[in-house]
Design a protein around this motif. Sequence first.
Motif, PDB file in Angstrom:
ATOM      1  N   ILE A  15       0.890  -1.139   0.061  1.00 10.08           N
ATOM      2  CA  ILE A  15       0.087   0.134   0.048  1.00 10.08           C
ATOM      3  C   ILE A  15       0.923   1.255  -0.071  1.00 10.08           C
ATOM      4  O   ILE A  15       0.529   2.035  -0.970  1.00 10.08           O
ATOM      5  N   VAL A  16       1.763   1.157   1.033  1.00  5.38           N
ATOM      6  CA  VAL A  16       2.751   2.350   0.819  1.00  5.38           C
ATOM      7  C   VAL A  16       3.352   2.697  -0.340  1.00  5.38           C
ATOM      8  O   VAL A  16       3.802   3.665  -1.155  1.00  5.38           O
ATOM      9  N   SER A  17       3.779   1.620  -0.934  1.00  3.31           N
ATOM     10  CA  SER A  17       4.685   1.641  -2.418  1.00  3.31           C
ATOM     11  C   SER A  17       3.626   2.182  -3.336  1.00  3.31           C
ATOM     12  O   SER A  17       4.013   3.018  -4.232  1.00  3.31           O
ATOM     13  N   VAL A  18       2.242   1.938  -3.371  1.00  3.96           N
ATOM     14  CA  VAL A  18       1.519   2.369  -4.378  1.00  3.96           C
ATOM     15  C   VAL A  18       1.382   3.970  -4.153  1.00  3.96           C
ATOM     16  O   VAL A  18       1.276   4.480  -5.145  1.00  3.96           O
ATOM     17  N   ILE A  19       1.181   4.416  -2.771  1.00  6.28           N
ATOM     18  CA  ILE A  19       1.256   5.685  -2.742  1.00  6.28           C
ATOM     19  C   ILE A  19       2.310   6.542  -2.806  1.00  6.28           C
ATOM     20  O   ILE A  19       2.327   7.318  -3.555  1.00  6.28           O
ATOM     21  N   ILE A  20       3.478   5.799  -2.668  1.00  6.12           N
ATOM     22  CA  ILE A  20       4.589   6.716  -3.323  1.00  6.12           C
ATOM     23  C   ILE A  20       4.718   6.822  -4.686  1.00  6.12           C
ATOM     24  O   ILE A  20       5.346   7.745  -5.300  1.00  6.12           O
ATOM     25  N   PHE A  21       4.305   5.476  -5.649  1.00  2.30           N
ATOM     26  CA  PHE A  21       4.413   5.503  -6.935  1.00  2.30           C
ATOM     27  C   PHE A  21       3.332   6.707  -7.538  1.00  2.30           C
ATOM     28  O   PHE A  21       3.718   7.204  -8.307  1.00  2.30           O
ATOM     29  N   SER A  22       2.244   6.629  -6.836  1.00  2.00           N
ATOM     30  CA  SER A  22       1.162   7.559  -7.407  1.00  2.00           C
ATOM     31  C   SER A  22       1.601   9.148  -7.217  1.00  2.00           C
ATOM     32  O   SER A  22       1.406  10.041  -7.998  1.00  2.00           O
ATOM     33  N   GLN A  23       2.211   9.251  -6.091  1.00  2.00           N
ATOM     34  CA  GLN A  23       2.803  10.474  -5.824  1.00  2.00           C
ATOM     35  C   GLN A  23       4.093  11.026  -6.695  1.00  2.00           C
ATOM     36  O   GLN A  23       4.244  11.880  -7.162  1.00  2.00           O
ATOM     37  N   ALA A  24       4.823   9.685  -6.962  1.00  2.00           N
ATOM     38  CA  ALA A  24       6.034  10.066  -7.939  1.00  2.00           C
ATOM     39  C   ALA A  24       5.420  10.528  -9.347  1.00  2.00           C
ATOM     40  O   ALA A  24       6.086  11.229 -10.220  1.00  2.00           O
ATOM     41  N   ILE A  25       4.348   9.769  -9.737  1.00  2.00           N
ATOM     42  CA  ILE A  25       3.797   9.894 -11.193  1.00  2.00           C
ATOM     43  C   ILE A  25       3.358  11.625 -11.298  1.00  2.00           C
ATOM     44  O   ILE A  25       3.569  12.236 -12.480  1.00  2.00           O
ATOM     45  N   MET A  26       3.047  12.018 -10.240  1.00  2.00           N
ATOM     46  CA  MET A  26       2.470  13.459 -10.347  1.00  2.00           C
ATOM     47  C   MET A  26       3.627  14.572 -10.317  1.00  2.00           C
ATOM     48  O   MET A  26       3.093  15.708 -10.695  1.00  2.00           O
ATOM     49  N   ILE A  27       4.876  14.196 -10.344  1.00  2.00           N
ATOM     50  CA  ILE A  27       5.864  15.145 -10.480  1.00  2.00           C
ATOM     51  C   ILE A  27       6.210  15.410 -11.907  1.00  2.00           C
ATOM     52  O   ILE A  27       6.212  14.575 -12.771  1.00  2.00           O
ATOM     53  N   MET A  49      10.041  -1.473  -2.913  1.00  8.18           N
ATOM     54  CA  MET A  49       9.165  -1.897  -1.789  1.00  8.18           C
ATOM     55  C   MET A  49       7.885  -2.508  -2.106  1.00  8.18           C
ATOM     56  O   MET A  49       7.606  -3.432  -1.309  1.00  8.18           O
ATOM     57  N   ALA A  50       7.522  -2.515  -3.222  1.00  7.76           N
ATOM     58  CA  ALA A  50       6.075  -3.432  -3.745  1.00  7.76           C
ATOM     59  C   ALA A  50       6.594  -4.811  -3.913  1.00  7.76           C
ATOM     60  O   ALA A  50       6.094  -5.849  -3.512  1.00  7.76           O
ATOM     61  N   ILE A  51       7.955  -5.172  -4.422  1.00  6.64           N
ATOM     62  CA  ILE A  51       8.454  -6.359  -4.648  1.00  6.64           C
ATOM     63  C   ILE A  51       8.726  -7.142  -3.450  1.00  6.64           C
ATOM     64  O   ILE A  51       8.299  -8.332  -3.092  1.00  6.64           O
ATOM     65  N   THR A  52       9.272  -6.203  -2.490  1.00  5.38           N
ATOM     66  CA  THR A  52       9.520  -6.811  -1.080  1.00  5.38           C
ATOM     67  C   THR A  52       8.172  -7.208  -0.206  1.00  5.38           C
ATOM     68  O   THR A  52       8.041  -7.997   0.462  1.00  5.38           O
ATOM     69  N   GLY A  53       7.308  -6.349  -0.570  1.00  5.08           N
ATOM     70  CA  GLY A  53       5.929  -6.587   0.130  1.00  5.08           C
ATOM     71  C   GLY A  53       5.281  -7.949  -0.245  1.00  5.08           C
ATOM     72  O   GLY A  53       4.719  -8.586   0.133  1.00  5.08           O
ATOM     73  N   ILE A  54       5.456  -7.927  -1.868  1.00  9.02           N
ATOM     74  CA  ILE A  54       4.845  -9.253  -2.316  1.00  9.02           C
ATOM     75  C   ILE A  54       5.425 -10.482  -1.825  1.00  9.02           C
ATOM     76  O   ILE A  54       4.906 -11.225  -1.553  1.00  9.02           O
ATOM     77  N   VAL A  55       6.969 -10.492  -1.799  1.00  6.20           N
ATOM     78  CA  VAL A  55       7.529 -11.417  -1.218  1.00  6.20           C
ATOM     79  C   VAL A  55       7.200 -11.835   0.240  1.00  6.20           C
ATOM     80  O   VAL A  55       7.111 -12.964   0.516  1.00  6.20           O
ATOM     81  N   THR A  56       7.219 -10.798   0.926  1.00  7.54           N
ATOM     82  CA  THR A  56       6.858 -10.900   2.088  1.00  7.54           C
ATOM     83  C   THR A  56       5.600 -11.657   2.538  1.00  7.54           C
ATOM     84  O   THR A  56       5.400 -12.691   3.217  1.00  7.54           O
TER      85      THR A  56
END
Length: 165
Positions: A15-27, A49-56
């Motif tokens: 979830i945090v990685s999706v939020i960071i990704f969405s904010q990065a796209i807005m730059i 972070m997304a890959i690590t979250g999926i593996v976890t």
Amino acid sequence: MHILKSAAPGLIMIIVSVIIFSQAIMIESASIFDPGGSIFFSMLISFVMAITGIVTCLLDVRTLKRNTDDSAGNSISTDTEKDSTSSIEVFNKQDYKLVLFYFLLILVYVLLIPIISFYPATFIFLTISMFYLKNVSWKINIFVSVGSMLVIYLLFAQFLNIIFP
């Protein structure tokens, strides 16, 4: 319920990685493939972070299923056997307090940087986090904090000419 509980840290990371990704796209006016650009580092962090979250999540679910299958295969249970939840590492209240404290410590650190500048804020952050997480003596704590600050200053400010806030 146990699957959701055991996979919660991985889900939070996703979830945090999706939020960071969405904010990065807005730059605006930034290229994803320019390592010097502002969007590259944010995208890299969100991807890792997304890959690590999926593996976890996958590892936690696999461990939970394996422990459940092992306990279901045993038709006779004794007092000496472990049940399926005792062999799984589950966050307890103390663990959640530690995570919350460290999150708040990072938040205070980020808020302190513009007020007292990078070096004093980082020194305070390192000192408090090492004391709280490792519970080391004050002498070692101060020594490591000062040493870390010296390495950061010499490597990044002097050698690489990076300007800190």
